[in-house]
Write a protein that holds these residues in place. Structure first.
Motif, PDB file in Angstrom:
ATOM      1  N   ILE A  47       0.849  -1.184   0.000  1.00  0.00           N
ATOM      2  CA  ILE A  47       0.000   0.000   0.000  1.00  0.00           C
ATOM      3  C   ILE A  47       0.888   1.238   0.000  1.00  0.00           C
ATOM      4  CG2 ILE A  47      -1.875   1.236   1.159  1.00  0.00           C
ATOM      5  CD1 ILE A  47      -2.577  -1.338   2.611  1.00  0.00           C
ATOM      6  N   GLY A  48       0.565   2.188  -0.864  1.00  0.00           N
ATOM      7  CA  GLY A  48       1.278   3.456  -0.878  1.00  0.00           C
ATOM      8  C   GLY A  48       0.931   4.293   0.345  1.00  0.00           C
ATOM      9  N   LYS A  93      -0.542 -11.150   8.061  1.00  0.00           N
ATOM     10  CA  LYS A  93       0.757 -10.874   8.655  1.00  0.00           C
ATOM     11  C   LYS A  93       1.274  -9.576   8.049  1.00  0.00           C
ATOM     12  CE  LYS A  93       2.117 -14.301  11.424  1.00  0.00           C
ATOM     13  NZ  LYS A  93       3.050 -15.329  10.940  1.00  0.00           N
ATOM     14  N   VAL A  94       1.852  -8.710   8.868  1.00  0.00           N
ATOM     15  CA  VAL A  94       2.442  -7.465   8.382  1.00  0.00           C
ATOM     16  C   VAL A  94       3.950  -7.561   8.539  1.00  0.00           C
ATOM     17  CG1 VAL A  94       2.539  -4.961   8.598  1.00  0.00           C
ATOM     18  CG2 VAL A  94       0.385  -6.163   9.067  1.00  0.00           C
ATOM     19  N   PHE A  95       4.657  -7.418   7.412  1.00  0.00           N
ATOM     20  CA  PHE A  95       6.116  -7.474   7.412  1.00  0.00           C
ATOM     21  C   PHE A  95       6.689  -6.109   7.049  1.00  0.00           C
ATOM     22  CE2 PHE A  95       5.004 -11.917   6.566  1.00  0.00           C
ATOM     23  CZ  PHE A  95       5.863 -12.595   7.430  1.00  0.00           C
ATOM     24  N   GLN A 118       0.221 -20.724   4.322  1.00  0.00           N
ATOM     25  CA  GLN A 118      -0.710 -21.045   5.398  1.00  0.00           C
ATOM     26  C   GLN A 118      -2.040 -20.326   5.264  1.00  0.00           C
ATOM     27  OE1 GLN A 118       1.661 -19.993   8.804  1.00  0.00           O
ATOM     28  NE2 GLN A 118       2.763 -21.956   8.833  1.00  0.00           N
ATOM     29  N   GLY A 119      -2.227 -19.617   4.157  1.00  0.00           N
ATOM     30  CA  GLY A 119      -3.499 -18.962   3.884  1.00  0.00           C
ATOM     31  C   GLY A 119      -3.624 -17.544   4.382  1.00  0.00           C
ATOM     32  N   ALA A 120      -2.541 -16.966   4.879  1.00  0.00           N
ATOM     33  CA  ALA A 120      -2.600 -15.580   5.352  1.00  0.00           C
ATOM     34  C   ALA A 120      -2.391 -14.606   4.201  1.00  0.00           C
ATOM     35  CB  ALA A 120      -1.541 -15.339   6.432  1.00  0.00           C
ATOM     36  N   VAL A 121      -3.010 -13.439   4.299  1.00  0.00           N
ATOM     37  CA  VAL A 121      -2.699 -12.335   3.398  1.00  0.00           C
ATOM     38  C   VAL A 121      -1.500 -11.607   3.991  1.00  0.00           C
ATOM     39  CG1 VAL A 121      -3.480 -10.158   2.413  1.00  0.00           C
ATOM     40  CG2 VAL A 121      -5.072 -12.079   2.601  1.00  0.00           C
ATOM     41  N   VAL A 122      -0.474 -11.437   3.208  1.00  0.00           N
ATOM     42  CA  VAL A 122       0.785 -10.854   3.668  1.00  0.00           C
ATOM     43  C   VAL A 122       0.850  -9.380   3.262  1.00  0.00           C
ATOM     44  CG1 VAL A 122       3.270 -10.873   3.306  1.00  0.00           C
ATOM     45  CG2 VAL A 122       2.060 -13.018   3.731  1.00  0.00           C
ATOM     46  N   PHE A 123       0.994  -8.492   4.241  1.00  0.00           N
ATOM     47  CA  PHE A 123       1.147  -7.071   3.972  1.00  0.00           C
ATOM     48  C   PHE A 123       2.634  -6.718   4.027  1.00  0.00           C
ATOM     49  CE2 PHE A 123      -3.238  -7.356   5.073  1.00  0.00           C
ATOM     50  CZ  PHE A 123      -3.872  -6.339   4.375  1.00  0.00           C
ATOM     51  N   LEU A 124       3.106  -6.047   3.006  1.00  0.00           N
ATOM     52  CA  LEU A 124       4.524  -5.712   2.866  1.00  0.00           C
ATOM     53  C   LEU A 124       4.664  -4.205   3.008  1.00  0.00           C
ATOM     54  CD1 LEU A 124       4.970  -8.056  -0.197  1.00  0.00           C
ATOM     55  CD2 LEU A 124       5.694  -8.547   2.152  1.00  0.00           C
ATOM     56  N   ALA A 125       4.933  -3.771   4.237  1.00  0.00           N
ATOM     57  CA  ALA A 125       4.961  -2.351   4.565  1.00  0.00           C
ATOM     58  C   ALA A 125       6.390  -1.832   4.594  1.00  0.00           C
ATOM     59  CB  ALA A 125       4.292  -2.120   5.920  1.00  0.00           C
TER      60      ALA A 125
END
Length: 232
Positions: A47-48, A93-95, A118-125
């Motif tokens: 996300i910007g 998960k937020v990374f 594992q089925g999680a949506v991964v947020f790349l911040a």
């Protein structure tokens, strides 16, 4: 497609307010991503930070510091949107590429890939963690690292045009366009670094409007309403 990277603009998540968050918009995004994951697609999200900070327009703050503020804006966005995703029933998960106390986890390819599996949506911040690199570049970098099949770019505009459709009513929309054409025609969909990285690593890009109903689900499942940027 088995794994995609969804790029969202901060401004789009702000809705009509243009700043902060529009919760109804974020919930609509979350519900669409939930459907996409139910269809078997693994989703990572970048996300910007433009709904909080546009530091490059500031002439009073040194560029490195301005970019660092922008990185923190993306962290706030990802933590907030991650919680909205959890609200509608998804694991997240937020990374980040730098430590943010106990609020996020330090990014590694292995940890992010395991979470996706594992089925999680991964947020790349936090972008790349370095100044002078945009969230476009972070998007391209993470898509390459995570072996994504495609980048889905949800924007305010419904595709790639030969000129700005906001100022030119006769602007032509492309159904498909190559990365090389983006460079040759100076179509600024991604910054130069991100464009070259996607082209060299052969990761296609799909640009579409976040405002269209079910646009994330439709485009993620191959019902294309936007523009496909090809690697050839």
């Amino acid at each position: 497609m088995k794994r995609v990277l969804l790029k969202l603009s901060g401004e789009a998540l702000a809705g009509e307010k243009k700043t902060g968050f529009d919760e109804a918009t974020c919930i609509r995004v979350a519900e669409q991503v939930k459907q996409l994951t139910a269809d078997g697609v693994q989703v990572a999200v970048v996300i910007g930070g433009g709904n909080f900070w546009r530091g490059r327009s500031s002439e009073t703050i040194e560029r490195t510091r301005a970019d660092q503020i922008g990185m923190l804006a993306t962290v706030m966005n990802c933590i907030y949107v991650s919680e909205i995703f959890r609200h509608v029933g998804m694991k997240t998960k937020v990374f980040t590429p730098f430590l943010v106390g106990s609020m996020t986890e330090l990014f590694s390819r292995e940890a992010a890939t395991e979470s996706l599996g594992q089925g999680a949506v991964v947020f790349l911040a936090g972008g790349t963690g370095h100044p002078y690199f945009s969230t476009d570049t972070a998007t391209a970098l993470r898509a390459v690292e995570l072996s994504c099949d495609m980048i889905l770019m949800a924007r305010a505009v419904d595709g790639v045009y030969d000129s700005d459709p906001k100022t030119n009513p006769a602007a032509k929309k492309y159904d498909t366009v190559s990365y090389q054409e983006l460079l040759d025609k100076k179509l600024a969909i991604l910054d130069l670094t991100a464009t070259v990285m996607c082209m060299e690593n052969k990761i296609p890009l799909l640009v579409f409007s976040l405002g269209e109903e079910n646009s994330i689900v439709n485009n993620g499942n191959g019902k294309i309403t936007g523009t496909v940027v090809t690697v050839e």
